[in-house]
Enzyme design. Structure first.
Site, mmCIF file in Angstrom:
data_model
loop_
_atom_site.group_PDB
_atom_site.id
_atom_site.type_symbol
_atom_site.label_atom_id
_atom_site.label_comp_id
_atom_site.label_asym_id
_atom_site.label_seq_id
_atom_site.Cartn_x
_atom_site.Cartn_y
_atom_site.Cartn_z
ATOM 1 N N HIS A 53 41.519 45.821 48.814
ATOM 2 C CA HIS A 53 42.042 45.276 47.555
ATOM 3 C C HIS A 53 43.380 45.870 47.132
ATOM 4 O O HIS A 53 43.563 46.280 45.992
ATOM 5 C CB HIS A 53 41.011 45.442 46.431
ATOM 6 C CG HIS A 53 39.933 44.414 46.500
ATOM 7 N ND1 HIS A 53 40.182 43.076 46.392
ATOM 8 C CD2 HIS A 53 38.600 44.517 46.701
ATOM 9 C CE1 HIS A 53 39.056 42.402 46.515
ATOM 10 N NE2 HIS A 53 38.080 43.244 46.710
ATOM 11 N N HIS A 112 38.583 36.996 49.411
ATOM 12 C CA HIS A 112 39.879 37.031 48.748
ATOM 13 C C HIS A 112 41.016 36.578 49.665
ATOM 14 O O HIS A 112 42.127 36.396 49.192
ATOM 15 C CB HIS A 112 40.171 38.425 48.200
ATOM 16 C CG HIS A 112 39.536 38.667 46.862
ATOM 17 N ND1 HIS A 112 40.213 38.515 45.687
ATOM 18 C CD2 HIS A 112 38.265 38.990 46.531
ATOM 19 C CE1 HIS A 112 39.395 38.767 44.669
ATOM 20 N NE2 HIS A 112 38.208 39.060 45.159
ATOM 21 N N HIS A 248 31.959 39.669 56.128
ATOM 22 C CA HIS A 248 32.372 40.133 54.806
ATOM 23 C C HIS A 248 31.249 40.058 53.769
ATOM 24 O O HIS A 248 30.969 41.025 53.079
ATOM 25 C CB HIS A 248 33.580 39.354 54.293
ATOM 26 C CG HIS A 248 34.020 39.793 52.929
ATOM 27 N ND1 HIS A 248 34.638 40.992 52.710
ATOM 28 C CD2 HIS A 248 33.862 39.239 51.701
ATOM 29 C CE1 HIS A 248 34.873 41.153 51.420
ATOM 30 N NE2 HIS A 248 34.405 40.093 50.773
ATOM 31 N N HIS A 322 32.107 43.429 50.412
ATOM 32 C CA HIS A 322 31.978 42.422 49.358
ATOM 33 C C HIS A 322 31.416 42.931 48.038
ATOM 34 O O HIS A 322 31.726 42.399 46.997
ATOM 35 C CB HIS A 322 31.114 41.265 49.866
ATOM 36 C CG HIS A 322 31.185 40.019 49.040
ATOM 37 N ND1 HIS A 322 32.356 39.525 48.546
ATOM 38 C CD2 HIS A 322 30.231 39.145 48.639
ATOM 39 C CE1 HIS A 322 32.124 38.409 47.876
ATOM 40 N NE2 HIS A 322 30.837 38.154 47.910
#
Lengths: 423, 573
Positions: A53, A112, A248, A322
């Site tokens: 992220h 994402h 994921h 996740h």
């Protein structure tokens, strides 16, 4: 020094590379990724990582703790971008490393890695801010469409050996000191000292009276002060073949064999429903069977589903990301599935630690890689002969838990003031 | 929207009085080309709502290159009455001590088993804040009901005698909401509460969350949606609230200028919404001439309650039972608790960066799409979760012991499936797929278990030819997952021998053979989605009849699910 190496050096310093170079990089990456199947086969040793992220400095910390590329093989399970302030640098660095060392880096897609999500959660805005146009975002999104959906790790050892390349000198002695072939799980802190270890389940009963074990209770919190690391684990008792599926999110009601993942057409935006969506969105949960996901996409799945799937596909466990786990990793359902989370102090404020999972190489030729790629025994529909089972043990797992990089090492953009009407 | 749907919608709408002008493009202050005389295609609003961020998609009726003739069209600021949106208004009296409160609410009753959306506005707003949103919801769910209340001190809810200090504490507002719901039930003569979805904006979000957490509405609550309020950031924002309030005008010369102010200040970024909701915020007070239209609610006076509204909201939001949806106008509004909750997948988050705080008024169409989709996912009437694998295994083991009992249950299941298959029109792909599943004993039994719900949902067994595209998500899911878990159970439970023969007699079908693939189903699946190709053709890799049945079942499932894809986009987290 090649252009690529220069780009890597520049990105390591957290400086974006020029747009033209991004374009070239993405083009090369696509050529590389298109050759990969939906499920990439990866040989141990490999270090499995969860969500990043855009926390670039924490990614650097991850490489410091886990060993640098190309000395360590890495498998990143998606969600490289969004939320953090350096999605661009983080993703481009990983992509550069992938292009530079294709066999040592594996990148799979997270929820994402999608146009729709990145426009809302930051990556799009970041590209716009750093380049003045959305071109770079567009190049990256094209790469997203080519990322694999999963990976299978083969040839992982069932025995823990001391890390081949300890992070720091003192850690070498500490890991060697505890060398023990019966250890299945070992949890280390970022300095390489052992926090916790768990013996094999089948040996545990026999060793229950042994006073030599330094930690035996899975629920006890024995992390060093400040890490709050505990990591809930129990020994493997399920299928014991040694193969690990990495994805994921999780499983899908539409996917009952790894082969089915291989047959999806992945080169598209992540759909809103269907198998590909579920693989990137689902979560394991303490339920029976399948359930509605509160996320609004994907499903919840219970222990029975995971065990069935692992059994049928001859897997010893599923590794996925996740979900934020405060302790960095969490094994569930008798270690048939593990969540690995690699973004410490998520969003710079959640206060969690991060973890990576190391699976070591099997030097003894005992693991099951020759027949554990999910295609086993196709001729009889996936049934395994009874005597095939129980011979092989699950992979030995070494978790390294680490915390966020020091605050002063990052220049954080000022937070947008929220002055709006809130009644 | 497909052409077919559009046609259908047009034919439906033509029987109604002309719809209010609905064009979000006119939020754009610079382009004052809004032509009130022309009805606008609803589709243009979704495209043009993004105009603030860039692309303007011209539509044919905008006459882009026409020379201006005469003065430019003036933006309409006429108010739109509530009767445009709701079926009736309710006045519900309740007495506390010597004070009589007359709660006012707008209602459109749900039809049949359709859900009732209950909306609670934010502080200083009114029940009409949701009017345009509910119209959008009802475009998508024509049978759905709406109950939009005016909280005490707001809208047309009155108290006699008027108390000196209005009690606007969270507990009071929650109790009011519960009372209005119960009173409405009595007034409308409903035996039970319909399935409920609670929607609250801002303060209203805190109220509906509190009501959901209290559990006082029991199982009726399918889910709750909170619009643009988060504990952490709300409490941060409270400090600047008084400053904000002091910048508001104290009164307006006319209702039109009030509406105009809301649009110009971008408080409400959609003129249709502003024309609908603003009149309910203002009241006429002669002593204030020349600005007689003043705010009904004195927000500054509610300050003592502000903190109490929001403290503990995040925790309650995560803990209450039912589906959870949070719609925000920006991701930066999440506090730590909800950031963690979101990344652990505990609720669904939608972000509408183009909207302001009144996101349901700014982007009614998008918000309605999200909410309808949220309802559909949480709708219990169509959703049948697959049987638990452990139960199936247990059942499977019992059956395995006596072949007699297997024969018996398979026989009854076969009869049920047979009769169902006969009632289906000649939809070859589906027919053969079903019979393929039915050839397998466990598949048969699971199928018979789901048939009642499938049949009843399809209405007296008369299935239209467009079965695949019309199959609702819930049923598609139940089909998929029943077959999926069936397959799982089969692959682990050892099968009794001779099963195939038994079934051959029962079904009168040829003995199942390893089949490479199901051409019919493949075609259907392909035509719906490319994705199904892979899955359907996987059949080639399996060789037992069990696996064959499972493959085909899934192919239907996928085709059906893809067909249901038009139901709206899910971008929830």
């Amino acid at each position: 020094m090649s252009d690529l190496d220069k780009a890597i050096a520049q990105l390591r310093a957290c400086r974006p590379i020029p747009e033209a170079q991004v374009r070239e990089l993405c083009h090369k990456a696509r050529e590389l990724l298109i050759e990969e199947g939906n499920v990439v086969t990866v040989k141990a040793p490999v270090t499995i990582c969860g969500d990043i992220h855009g926390q670039f400095h924490d990614l650097m910390e991850l490489f410091r703790v886990g060993g640098d590329v190309p000395d360590t093989n890495y498998l990143f399970m998606g969600d490289f971008v969004d939320r953090g302030f350096y999605s661009l640098e983080s993703f481009l660095l990983l992509l550069c490393l992938k292009v530079r060392y294709p066999d040592r880096m594996t990148l799979i897609r997270g929820n994402h890695e999608s146009r729709q999500i990145t426009t809302v959660y930051g990556f799009y805005d970041e590209c716009l801010r750093k380049y003045g146009s959305a071109n770079v975002w567009r190049y990256c999104c094209e790469v997203f469409d080519y990322l694999a959906l999963g990976a299978i790790v083969l040839g992982a050892t069932t025995q823990l050996e001391p890390s081949r390349q300890p992070v720091t000198a003192p850690s070498r002695s500490s890991t060697q000191e505890y060398l023990d072939p019966d250890v299945e799980i070992e949890v280390l802190d970022s300095g390489g000292s052992i926090i916790q270890r768990f013996p094999r389940a089948n040996k545990r009963a026999a060793r229950a009276n042994s006073p030599s074990k330094d930690s035996s209770s899975p629920s006890s919190k024995t992390g060093p002060p400040g890490t709050s690391a505990s990591g809930w684990t129990r020994g493997t008792t399920g299928s014991t073949s040694g193969a690990v599926l990495c994805v994921h999110g999780g499983l899908s009601p539409l996917i009952d064999t790894v082969d089915k993942i291989r047959l999806l057409d992945r080169k598209q935006e992540v759909p809103h429903e269907g198998a590909m969506c579920d693989l990137l969105w689902s979560d394991p949960d303490e339920i029976d069977g399948w359930g509605l996901s509160p996320r609004g996409a994907g499903f919840l799945f219970g222990a029975d589903i995971v065990k069935q799937f692992n059994h049928k596909n001859d897997l010893s466990m599923i590794a996925r990301a996740h979900q934020l786990v405060m302790e960095g990793f969490k094994e569930m359902f008798d270690s048939s599935i593990v969540t690995v989370w690699s973004a410490p102090n998520y969003c710079y404020r959640c206060g969690n630690v991060a973890a990576i999972l190391e699976l070591a190489e099997d030097g003894m030729g005992e693991s099951a890689h020759s027949r554990s790629n999910g295609e086993v025994n196709r001729s009889n529909g996936g049934f395994k002969k009874e005597n095939d089972r129980t011979l092989l043990a699950g992979p030995a797992r070494r978790y390294r838990v680490f915390q966020a990089a020091p605050q002063d090492s990052r220049g954080m953009p000022a937070k947008k003031p929220s002055s709006f009407y809130f009644l | 929207m497909s052409d077919l749907q559009r046609q259908w919608a047009k034919s439906k709408l033509s029987s109604f009085p002309p719809p209010p002008i609905f064009n979000e493009a006119d939020e754009d202050e610079e382009t004052d080309n809004f032509d009130t005389g022309l009805p606008n295609d609803d589709d243009s609003s979704s495209a043009s709502s993004a105009s603030s961020t860039g692309t303007v998609i011209p539509s044919s009726d905008q006459r882009l290159f026409a020379r201006p003739q005469g003065p430019p069209n003036k933006r309409s600021l006429d108010q739109i009455p509530w009767t445009t949106y709701f079926e009736r208004e309710l006045f519900l009296e309740s007495v506390e001590g010597n004070c009589t409160t007359t709660h006012h609410a707008y209602l459109t009753s749900p039809v049949g088993t359709s859900p009732l959306f209950i909306t609670h506005h934010g502080a200083g707003s009114s029940g009409l804040s949701f009017a345009v949103l509910t119209a959008e919801i009802r475009k998508r769910l024509p049978m759905a009901g709406i109950l939009s209340i005016d909280a005490r001190g707001h809208g047309s809810t009155t108290m006699k005698p008027e108390p000196e200090t209005m009690d606007l504490s969270l507990d009071t507002l929650s109790a009011d909401l519960l009372r209005v719901i119960q009173e409405t039930k009595v007034r409308m003569g409903w035996q039970d509460l319909p399935p409920l979805l609670l929607i609250g904006h801002s303060l209203g979000g805190a109220v509906v969350t509190d009501v959901a957490k209290s559990g006082k509405l029991g199982n009726a609550v399918l889910g709750y949606a909170v619009l643009d309020v988060v504990e952490g950031s709300a409490i941060d924002a409270l400090q600047s609230m008084q400053t904000y309030l002091s910048t508001r005008p104290l009164g307006f010369a006319s209702l039109e200028s009030g509406i105009d102010w809301h649009i110009r200040s971008r408080t409400i970024r959609n003129s249709l919404s502003a024309r609908t909701s603003v009149p309910a915020l203002l009241c006429y007070k002669e002593e204030n001439i020349p600005r007689p239209w003043v705010w009904k609610t004195d927000l500054a006076a509610t300050q003592p309650f502000w903190e109490g509204w929001f403290v503990g909201l995040s925790k309650k939001f995560l803990e209450a039972r039912g589906g959870k949806l949070l719609i925000l106008a920006g991701t930066d509004r999440l506090d730590t608790e909800l950031t963690i909750g979101q990344m652990q997948g505990k609720y669904s988050l939608q972000v509408l960066p183009e909207a302001g705080h009144f996101l349901h008024e700014d982007l009614p169409e998008k918000t309605a799409m999200i909410i309808v989709d949220f309802y559909k996912r949480n709708d219990r009437s169509t959703l049948v979760l697959p049987p638990k694998v452990s139960d199936l295994l247990r059942a499977g083991k019992k059956i395995q012991i006596t072949t007699e009992s297997l024969k018996e249950s398979a026989a009854s299941a076969a009869v049920a499936v047979e009769s169902y298959l006969e009632s289906l029109p000649d939809e070859p792909g589906f027919q053969s797929a079903l019979s393929d599943i039915a050839r397998n004993p466990a598949g048969l039994m699971s199928l018979s278990q789901y048939l009642p719900s499938i049949t009843s949902a399809l209405g007296e067994g008369s299935v239209p030819a467009s079965f695949f595209s019309n199959l609702p998500t819930g049923q598609a899911f139940s089909l998929i997952s029943s077959v999926a878990s069936e397959a799982n159970a089969l692959l682990t439970a050892p099968l009794p021998t001779g099963t195939g023969d038994d079934l051959e007699i029962l079904k009168g079908a040829p003995k199942p053979k390893p089949r490479p693939t199901m051409p019919q189903t493949d075609t259907t699946a392909d035509s719906v989605t490319g994705m199904a190709t892979g899955t359907a053709s996987t059949s080639a890799s399996t060789s037992t009849s069990k696996a064959g049945a499972m493959e085909t079942g899934k192919a239907i499932g996928i085709a059906a699910a893809a067909g249901a894809g038009f139901l709206g986009f899910v971008m929830a987290l």
